[in-house]
Design a protein around this motif. Sequence first.
Motif, short mmCIF file in Angstrom:
data_model
loop_
_atom_site.label_atom_id
_atom_site.label_comp_id
_atom_site.label_asym_id
_atom_site.label_seq_id
_atom_site.Cartn_x
_atom_site.Cartn_y
_atom_site.Cartn_z
N MET A 1 -37.69 35.80 -29.58
CA MET A 1 -36.75 35.47 -28.53
C MET A 1 -35.54 36.38 -28.65
N SER A 2 -35.07 36.85 -27.51
CA SER A 2 -33.91 37.74 -27.53
C SER A 2 -32.65 36.96 -27.89
N LEU A 3 -31.66 37.69 -28.39
CA LEU A 3 -30.38 37.05 -28.74
C LEU A 3 -29.72 36.48 -27.50
N ARG A 4 -29.84 37.17 -26.38
CA ARG A 4 -29.25 36.68 -25.14
C ARG A 4 -29.87 35.35 -24.75
N LYS A 5 -31.19 35.27 -24.77
CA LYS A 5 -31.87 34.03 -24.40
C LYS A 5 -31.50 32.91 -25.37
N ALA A 6 -31.45 33.23 -26.65
CA ALA A 6 -31.06 32.22 -27.65
C ALA A 6 -29.64 31.73 -27.38
N THR A 65 -30.58 41.77 -20.78
CA THR A 65 -29.32 42.46 -21.00
C THR A 65 -28.88 42.22 -22.44
N PRO A 66 -28.63 43.28 -23.21
CA PRO A 66 -28.21 43.06 -24.61
C PRO A 66 -26.80 42.49 -24.68
N LEU A 67 -26.58 41.68 -25.70
CA LEU A 67 -25.25 41.11 -25.92
C LEU A 67 -24.37 42.14 -26.62
N ALA A 68 -23.13 42.21 -26.21
CA ALA A 68 -22.18 43.13 -26.85
C ALA A 68 -21.72 42.54 -28.18
N PRO A 69 -21.55 43.38 -29.20
CA PRO A 69 -21.04 42.88 -30.48
C PRO A 69 -19.62 42.36 -30.31
N ARG A 70 -19.30 41.33 -31.09
CA ARG A 70 -17.97 40.73 -31.07
C ARG A 70 -17.41 40.77 -32.49
N THR A 74 -11.88 34.78 -37.26
CA THR A 74 -11.60 34.14 -38.55
C THR A 74 -11.79 35.09 -39.71
N CYS A 75 -12.99 35.71 -39.79
CA CYS A 75 -13.29 36.53 -40.97
C CYS A 75 -13.23 38.03 -40.69
N GLY A 76 -13.19 38.43 -39.42
CA GLY A 76 -13.11 39.84 -39.07
C GLY A 76 -14.43 40.58 -39.05
N ARG A 77 -15.54 39.88 -39.32
CA ARG A 77 -16.86 40.53 -39.30
C ARG A 77 -17.34 40.71 -37.87
N GLU A 78 -18.13 41.74 -37.65
CA GLU A 78 -18.75 41.97 -36.35
C GLU A 78 -20.07 41.22 -36.31
N TYR A 79 -20.37 40.60 -35.15
CA TYR A 79 -21.62 39.85 -34.99
C TYR A 79 -22.06 39.91 -33.54
N VAL A 80 -23.30 39.53 -33.31
CA VAL A 80 -23.84 39.43 -31.96
C VAL A 80 -24.36 38.01 -31.81
N GLY A 81 -23.97 37.36 -30.73
CA GLY A 81 -24.45 36.00 -30.49
C GLY A 81 -23.32 35.06 -30.11
N TRP A 82 -23.62 33.76 -30.21
CA TRP A 82 -22.71 32.71 -29.80
C TRP A 82 -21.53 32.55 -30.74
N ASP A 83 -21.80 32.53 -32.05
CA ASP A 83 -20.72 32.39 -33.02
C ASP A 83 -21.04 33.21 -34.27
N ARG A 88 -20.35 30.26 -39.61
CA ARG A 88 -21.20 29.09 -39.37
C ARG A 88 -21.82 28.61 -40.67
N GLU A 89 -22.32 29.54 -41.48
CA GLU A 89 -22.92 29.18 -42.77
C GLU A 89 -21.89 28.59 -43.72
#
Length: 97
Positions: A1-6, A65-70, A74-83, A88-89
């Motif tokens: 499943m794509s990150l966008r769909k998830a 459509t690919p999700l843009a990195p954010r 809080t921690c300054g790390r780059e990620y792709v997705g909802w949070d 989260r961990e």
Amino acid sequence: MSLRKASVLELATAAYELEARVLRGLLRRDAEGRWWVGETPVEEWLSAYEGHEAVLILASLSEETPLAPRVCRTCGREYVGWDCPHCREVRRRLRGR
């Protein structure tokens, strides 16, 4: 499943948790010009909220459509997705889950 769909499905889950009404299905228009999502007529579904202030979100599950990195605020790390998966961990671990 794509990150966008998830991410779209996570948004739908959040809406369910807020006890909002969510429709999922193929968006189509019949021969009479009425819109349907799956087997639900959209006009009939919306009429339950007539007179209410509302937010309507439509997100396609079939677009790739690919999700843009954010960057996590809080921690300054780059990620792709909802949070942020790192934060989260950490939250899960601190809550004992």
